[in-house]
Design a protein around this motif. Structure first.
Motif, PDB file in Angstrom:
ATOM      1  N   SER A   1       0.819  -1.206   0.000  1.00  0.00           N
ATOM      2  CA  SER A   1       0.000   0.000   0.000  1.00  0.00           C
ATOM      3  C   SER A   1       0.856   1.261   0.000  1.00  0.00           C
ATOM      4  N   ILE A   2       0.203   2.391  -0.318  1.00  0.00           N
ATOM      5  CA  ILE A   2       0.902   3.676  -0.276  1.00  0.00           C
ATOM      6  C   ILE A   2       1.365   3.977   1.145  1.00  0.00           C
ATOM      7  N   ASP A   3       0.545   3.672   2.129  1.00  0.00           N
ATOM      8  CA  ASP A   3       0.956   3.915   3.512  1.00  0.00           C
ATOM      9  C   ASP A   3       2.218   3.132   3.855  1.00  0.00           C
ATOM     10  N   HIS A   4       2.309   1.905   3.345  1.00  0.00           N
ATOM     11  CA  HIS A   4       3.527   1.118   3.569  1.00  0.00           C
ATOM     12  C   HIS A   4       4.719   1.787   2.890  1.00  0.00           C
ATOM     13  N   MET A   5       4.527   2.264   1.668  1.00  0.00           N
ATOM     14  CA  MET A   5       5.622   2.940   0.950  1.00  0.00           C
ATOM     15  C   MET A   5       6.141   4.126   1.740  1.00  0.00           C
ATOM     16  N   LEU A   6       5.219   4.952   2.242  1.00  0.00           N
ATOM     17  CA  LEU A   6       5.624   6.170   2.938  1.00  0.00           C
ATOM     18  C   LEU A   6       6.363   5.849   4.233  1.00  0.00           C
ATOM     19  N   LYS A   7       6.045   4.714   4.849  1.00  0.00           N
ATOM     20  CA  LYS A   7       6.754   4.314   6.071  1.00  0.00           C
ATOM     21  C   LYS A   7       8.197   3.898   5.785  1.00  0.00           C
ATOM     22  N   GLN A   8       8.487   3.563   4.520  1.00  0.00           N
ATOM     23  CA  GLN A   8       9.841   3.146   4.165  1.00  0.00           C
ATOM     24  C   GLN A   8      10.755   4.325   3.841  1.00  0.00           C
ATOM     25  N   VAL A   9      10.176   5.508   3.607  1.00  0.00           N
ATOM     26  CA  VAL A   9      10.969   6.663   3.184  1.00  0.00           C
ATOM     27  C   VAL A   9      12.095   6.998   4.164  1.00  0.00           C
ATOM     28  N   PRO A  10      11.902   6.935   5.491  1.00  0.00           N
ATOM     29  CA  PRO A  10      13.021   7.239   6.413  1.00  0.00           C
ATOM     30  C   PRO A  10      14.200   6.294   6.247  1.00  0.00           C
ATOM     31  N   ARG A  11      13.989   5.158   5.589  1.00  0.00           N
ATOM     32  CA  ARG A  11      15.059   4.177   5.411  1.00  0.00           C
ATOM     33  C   ARG A  11      15.816   4.385   4.095  1.00  0.00           C
ATOM     34  N   LEU A  12      15.435   5.428   3.340  1.00  0.00           N
ATOM     35  CA  LEU A  12      16.096   5.723   2.073  1.00  0.00           C
ATOM     36  C   LEU A  12      17.122   6.841   2.277  1.00  0.00           C
ATOM     37  N   PRO A  13      18.387   6.581   2.026  1.00  0.00           N
ATOM     38  CA  PRO A  13      19.376   7.656   2.156  1.00  0.00           C
ATOM     39  C   PRO A  13      19.121   8.740   1.102  1.00  0.00           C
ATOM     40  N   LEU A  14      19.392   9.993   1.435  1.00  0.00           N
ATOM     41  CA  LEU A  14      19.214  11.086   0.493  1.00  0.00           C
ATOM     42  C   LEU A  14      20.310  11.029  -0.575  1.00  0.00           C
ATOM     43  N   ASP A  15      19.920  11.259  -1.811  1.00  0.00           N
ATOM     44  CA  ASP A  15      20.862  11.211  -2.928  1.00  0.00           C
ATOM     45  C   ASP A  15      21.634  12.515  -3.106  1.00  0.00           C
ATOM     46  N   TYR A  16      21.101  13.599  -2.565  1.00  0.00           N
ATOM     47  CA  TYR A  16      21.759  14.904  -2.650  1.00  0.00           C
ATOM     48  C   TYR A  16      21.269  15.734  -1.468  1.00  0.00           C
ATOM     49  N   PRO A  17      21.968  16.795  -1.110  1.00  0.00           N
ATOM     50  CA  PRO A  17      21.560  17.569   0.073  1.00  0.00           C
ATOM     51  C   PRO A  17      20.173  18.197  -0.101  1.00  0.00           C
ATOM     52  N   PHE A  18      19.458  18.222   0.969  1.00  0.00           N
ATOM     53  CA  PHE A  18      18.108  18.777   1.011  1.00  0.00           C
ATOM     54  C   PHE A  18      18.064  20.175   0.383  1.00  0.00           C
ATOM     55  N   ARG A  19      17.117  20.380  -0.533  1.00  0.00           N
ATOM     56  CA  ARG A  19      16.875  21.653  -1.224  1.00  0.00           C
ATOM     57  C   ARG A  19      18.058  22.139  -2.058  1.00  0.00           C
ATOM     58  N   SER A  20      18.934  21.261  -2.455  1.00  0.00           N
ATOM     59  CA  SER A  20      20.088  21.711  -3.237  1.00  0.00           C
ATOM     60  C   SER A  20      20.133  21.112  -4.638  1.00  0.00           C
ATOM     61  N   GLY A  21      19.017  20.575  -5.111  1.00  0.00           N
ATOM     62  CA  GLY A  21      19.014  19.985  -6.438  1.00  0.00           C
ATOM     63  C   GLY A  21      17.618  19.573  -6.854  1.00  0.00           C
ATOM     64  N   TYR A  22      17.584  18.856  -7.965  1.00  0.00           N
ATOM     65  CA  TYR A  22      16.317  18.372  -8.518  1.00  0.00           C
ATOM     66  C   TYR A  22      16.451  16.890  -8.817  1.00  0.00           C
ATOM     67  N   ARG A  23      15.505  16.111  -8.324  1.00  0.00           N
ATOM     68  CA  ARG A  23      15.419  14.697  -8.686  1.00  0.00           C
ATOM     69  C   ARG A  23      13.956  14.294  -8.611  1.00  0.00           C
ATOM     70  N   TYR A  24      13.441  13.811  -9.724  1.00  0.00           N
ATOM     71  CA  TYR A  24      12.015  13.486  -9.807  1.00  0.00           C
ATOM     72  C   TYR A  24      11.678  12.361  -8.836  1.00  0.00           C
ATOM     73  N   ASN A  25      10.641  12.558  -8.057  1.00  0.00           N
ATOM     74  CA  ASN A  25      10.250  11.567  -7.065  1.00  0.00           C
ATOM     75  C   ASN A  25       8.741  11.588  -6.882  1.00  0.00           C
ATOM     76  N   SER A  26       8.116  10.448  -7.037  1.00  0.00           N
ATOM     77  CA  SER A  26       6.661  10.364  -6.909  1.00  0.00           C
ATOM     78  C   SER A  26       6.199  10.118  -5.482  1.00  0.00           C
ATOM     79  N   LEU A  27       7.068   9.572  -4.646  1.00  0.00           N
ATOM     80  CA  LEU A  27       6.671   9.264  -3.273  1.00  0.00           C
ATOM     81  C   LEU A  27       6.258  10.515  -2.512  1.00  0.00           C
ATOM     82  N   THR A  28       6.953  11.620  -2.745  1.00  0.00           N
ATOM     83  CA  THR A  28       6.625  12.841  -1.996  1.00  0.00           C
ATOM     84  C   THR A  28       5.270  13.403  -2.402  1.00  0.00           C
ATOM     85  N   PHE A  29       4.854  13.150  -3.650  1.00  0.00           N
ATOM     86  CA  PHE A  29       3.505  13.570  -4.046  1.00  0.00           C
ATOM     87  C   PHE A  29       2.442  12.700  -3.370  1.00  0.00           C
ATOM     88  N   MET A  30       2.772  11.443  -3.111  1.00  0.00           N
ATOM     89  CA  MET A  30       1.852  10.614  -2.342  1.00  0.00           C
ATOM     90  C   MET A  30       1.701  11.177  -0.938  1.00  0.00           C
TER      91      MET A  30
END
Length: 667
Positions: A323-352
C-alpha cells in the motif's frame, strides 16, 4: 497612464507604462470590446467590435456607420480620465461568463476624439496616448444596445476575426481612460495573425504523427481561453480492433495526476487550512526523511517540487503489491541522494505524501476531495482514480509498445487498484478540455463558478526548482533555454513563448498537457503507445501553427531522437556483451545463490533454484536469470530484460545481490 486588465489587476500594457508599444497584456488576449464612436451632435456613429488576437494585436469584426437617432445616455464630461477595466470581472476566460452577466454597456466618444485617436493609430505617438481629450463634447455610455439603420460594412482587407474569450463589459460608475479609444484604432493598421489551422490541417498533423510513431491512436484537445477549438480522437483504441479513439475515450494520465493534487492543495490553501510553507510535520507528523534536520525543515512546498534530496526510487511504488501507507513508512530508510533543497530529482513518493497532507487538512480521502472540489464542478464525468473504477464496457484505450522486432504489440496492463495522488488518475479528452479551461482561467469552472482563488492556483505554475538543461534533457527541448519545476507542472520557454506543461508515462501510454499562458492556449495529447514522443511532437507542431511560429518537422526530429536513443542503448549492450568473459564461471554452485536477501526500505528479494536455473523475485516481479559471467546473471524475460543482477560472494557464500541499483543483503 495605466489601465487595469480584466480581473482588476493594475498595470500598463504588458507591464509597460507607455502604450505606444501597442502591445497588450496577456489577460486581454482573445477578449472582445464592443463600442461606438459618435459625433459630438450624436447624429452619426461608427460602431465597432474589437477583439485582441492571440498575438496581442487587435482586429475588428464589425465596422458600420449610421445616422440619426438619439440613445438614452449617461454623460461623462470631456477630459475625464477614466478606466473601463477597473472592477471588470473575469469568468471562465479573461472576460468570460461572469463578465457576461454584468449589465451591457456601449462606449461612445466624440468625433474630435475619434480623429485624435485615428492620428494616434497612424503615427503611434506614445505622447498622444498619455493625454486626455480636450473636446467640449461629452463621451457617452449607454445601458442598452442601439437600434441603428442597416448600413454597408466596409471591406477590411487582411483583417480576420479572432475568436473571443468573452465580451468585455463595464460599470457606469467606473471612469474610463481615453487610451481605450486610442487602442481601438490601431486594429485597422496593425498586422494581424494568420488564420487558425483548418480542421483538415489539424487532422493531417495528427495523422502524420500517428504514422511517424507507429501509434494506434491518440486524442487531441486545443483550447483558446474558454473556446474549445479541437476535441477529437484519431486512430484506434486497440491494435487490430475497429473501435475508434473518441473525445470520450478513457486514458491514464499517469504523472499528470500530480497537477490535480497540487490544485487540490491550492484549494485548501484558499480555505485557510494549509499553507505552502507549512511544515509537513504539522499535518503529517509520521512522514520523515532519513535526515532528521531535513525532516525538521520539510514543507508542503518541498513535497511537490522534487527538492527533498530523495532520488527516484520508482521501484518502491511501480507495480508494487504493498500500500501507499507502507511505501511512505519506508521513506526514512532511504538515504538522500543529494543535500536537502540543493538539487532536482524526480520523485513520486513525496507527491503521495502531499496527497496524505490534503487528506489530513480536508478531512476526506484524496479521491473524494479531488472529485468534490475539482472533477464534479468542472463536469469531468469520466474521471476514475483506479483501473477498477473503469467500467468493463467503457470507451477505454489499450496500451501498446514496440517489441524487439520493432513491431507494435499490446503492452501488459498496469492495474492500479489504490488511488494514488502521484499517478493513478484516468480521464478523457473531453474531461481535459474542462481542466485546461480551469487552468487558463486561473481557477474558474466552465460554469462560471470560481473553484480556487487565482493566487494559490497560479503559484502551482510558478517556477520553484531549476532543472539542469543538459544531455538528454537538452535534446528533448532543443528550442528551450531554461526549465524549472513548479508544482505538478514544468515551466520552460519554447521559441520565445512561456510554456507550462507536464507529461505522463505509464505502461503502454504517453500523455502531455500544455498551457501557453500569454496566448491563452491549452493543449492535451493522449497516446496509447509506450514512451512515445508523439505527444510532445504533436504538441509542438500545434503550438507552432496556432501561435504563428515557423513550422518545424517535429515528427522527424523526435523520431530520429528516439532512433538515436535506441541505437545508443543497443550499442551499449553490444559493447557490454563483447567485454563479457563467457569462460568466467560462477564462484558457487547455482543452488548456493538461492535464498532471501533484504533491503531496509524495499524489503525482501528471494532467489530460487529449480531445473538448473535461478529465478529472482522482488515486489511483484519474477525475473528469470541466466549466467552472464562470474557472479553476474542476466535477466532474460519480462520486466528488466537484459538488465544484470550481481551477487556478492565472500568466504564461499553469497552475501548480497544488486538489482536495478538496489543492494539487498543476505539474511
Amino acid at each position: 497612464m495605466t489601465a487595469a486588465a480584466p480581473g482588476g489587476t493594475s498595470g500598463g500594457f504588458s507591464g509597460h507604462s507607455s502604450i505606444g508599444t501597442r502591445t497588450r497584456p496577456a489577460a486581454w488576449l482573445g477578449s472582445k470590446l464592443h463600442g461606438f464612436v459618435v459625433s459630438s451632435a450624436a447624429s452619426s456613429w461608427a460602431e465597432f467590435t474589437l477583439r485582441w488576437s492571440s498575438t496581442g494585436s487587435m482586429v475588428t469584426t464589425q465596422l458600420s456607420r449610421s445616422s440619426g437617432g438619439t440613445p438614452g445616455t449617461t454623460t461623462v464630461p470631456a477630459g475625464t480620465s477614466v478606466n473601463p477595466f477597473a472592477g471588470a470581472r473575469r469568468g471562465s476566460g479573461f472576460a468570460g461568463r461572469a463578465a457576461n452577466r454584468l449589465s451591457s454597456r456601449k462606449l461612445f466618444c466624440d468625433a474630435a476624439t475619434f480623429a485624435w485617436c485615428r492620428a494616434f493609430a497612424m503615427n503611434g505617438s506614445s505622447t498622444a496616448a498619455t493625454k486626455t481629450t480636450s473636446s467640449t463634447a461629452p463621451m457617452m455610455v449607454t445601458r442598452r444596445a442601439i437600434a441603428l439603420p442597416r448600413a454597408p460594412v466596409p471591406t477590411l482587407t487582411g483583417v480576420r476575426p479572432a475568436r473571443p474569450i468573452g465580451a468585455v463589459r463595464f460599470h457606469t460608475s467606473t471612469p474610463m481612460h481615453w487610451l481605450l479609444t486610442a487602442a481601438a484604432l490601431p486594429l485597422l493598421l496593425a498586422p494581424v495573425r494568420a488564420a487558425d489551422p483548418t480542421p483538415e490541417a489539424v487532422d493531417a498533423l495528427a495523422g502524420d504523427a500517428l504514422k511517424a510513431f507507429q501509434a494506434p491512436g491518440a486524442a487531441v484537445v486545443v483550447l483558446r481561453g474558454d473556446q474549445t477549438l479541437v476535441l477529437k480522437g484519431y486512430g484506434r483504441r486497440a491494435l487490430g480492433r475497429d473501435e475508434p479513439v473518441t473525445a470520450d475515450t478513457v486514458f491514464p494520465l499517469a504523472s499528470c495526476t500530480k497537477q490535480f493534487t497540487t490544485a487540490l492543495l491550492a484549494a485548501l490553501v484558499d480555505d485557510g487550512k494549509l499553507g505552502w510553507d507549512d511544515l509537513v510535520s504539522k499535518h503529517l507528523p509520521g512522514f520523515k526523511l532519513s535526515d532528521p534536520h531535513a525532516t525538521a525543515l520539510l514543507t508542503v512546498r518541498d513535497l511537490v517540487t522534487h527538492r527533498t534530496g530523495l532520488g527516484n526510487h520508482d521501484l518502491l511504488w511501480y507495480r508494487a503489491p504493498w500500500s501507499i501507507d507502507h511505501m511512505l513508512k519506508q521513506v526514512p530508510r532511504l538515504p538522500l541522494d543529494y543535500p536537502f533543497r540543493s538539487g532536482y530529482r524526480y520523485n513520486s513518493l513525496t507527491f503521495m505524501a502531499a496527497g496524505r497532507v490534503a487528506e489530513a487538512c480536508g478531512k476526506k480521502t484524496w479521491p473524494v476531495l479531488v472529485r468534490e472540489r475539482l472533477a464534479e464542478p468542472l463536469g469531468m464525468k469520466n474521471v476514475a482514480f483506479t483501473t477498477a473504477e473503469i467500467p468493463k464496457d467503457a470507451d477505454r484505450a489499450h496500451g501498446h509498445r514496440l517489441n524487439k522486432a520493432g513491431k507494435v504489440e499490446a503492452a501488459p496492463v498496469y492495474e492500479m487498484r489504490e488511488p494514488n495522488p502521484s499517478g493513478s488518475l484516468h480521464a478523457t479528452a473531453r474531461d481535459l478540455a474542462a481542466w485546461l479551461e480551469f487552468q487558463l482561467s486561473d481557477g474558474v469552472a466552465p460554469s462560471g463558478t470560481r473553484l480556487v482563488s487565482s493566487k494559490p492556483l497560479v503559484e502551482t505554475r510558478a517556477p520553484q526548482n531549476l532543472m539542469r538543461l543538459e544531455g538528454a534533457a537538452k535534446a528533448l527541448f532543443p528550442d528551450t533555454v531554461q526549465v524549472s519545476y513548479a508544482m505538478g507542472w514544468v515551466v520552460s520557454d519554447y521559441r520565445g513563448l512561456k510554456v507550462v506543461a507536464h507529461g505522463g508515462l505509464i505502461d503502454g501510454f504517453r500523455v502531455q498537457l500544455t498551457l501557453v499562458p500569454e496566448r491563452q492556449f491549452g493543449f492535451a495529447v493522449l497516446c496509447n503507445m509506450h514512451d512515445s514522443r508523439l505527444p510532445i511532437a504533436l504538441t509542438n507542431a500545434l503550438i507552432d501553427r496556432y501561435c504563428d511560429l515557423k513550422s518545424k518537422d517535429w515528427n522527424a526530429y523526435y523520431a530520429r531522437l528516439a532512433e538515436e536513443e535506441a541505437e545508443a542503448k543497443s550499442a551499449a549492450l553490444a559493447a557490454r556483451d563483447r567485454a563479457r568473459d563467457p569462460s568466467a564461471k560462477p564462484a558457487l554452485p547455482l543452488a548456493s545463490y538461492a535464498g532471501t536477501y533484504s533491503h531496509p526500505a524495499y524489503g525482501p528479494a528471494t532467489v530460487t533454484h529449480a531445473g538448473g536455473a535461478l529465478t529472482a523475485k522482488f515486489s511483484s516481479f519474477s525475473l528469470p536469470l541466466e549466467h552472464f559471467e562470474r557472479d553476474t546473471f542476466r535477466i532474460t524475460g519480462a520486466f528488466f530484460e537484459s538488465d544484470l543482477v550481481r551477487f556478492g560472494v565472500s568466504d564461499g557464500k553469497a552475501t548480497s545481490l544488486t538489482l536495478a541499483g538496489i543492494e539487498f543483503k543476505r539474511k
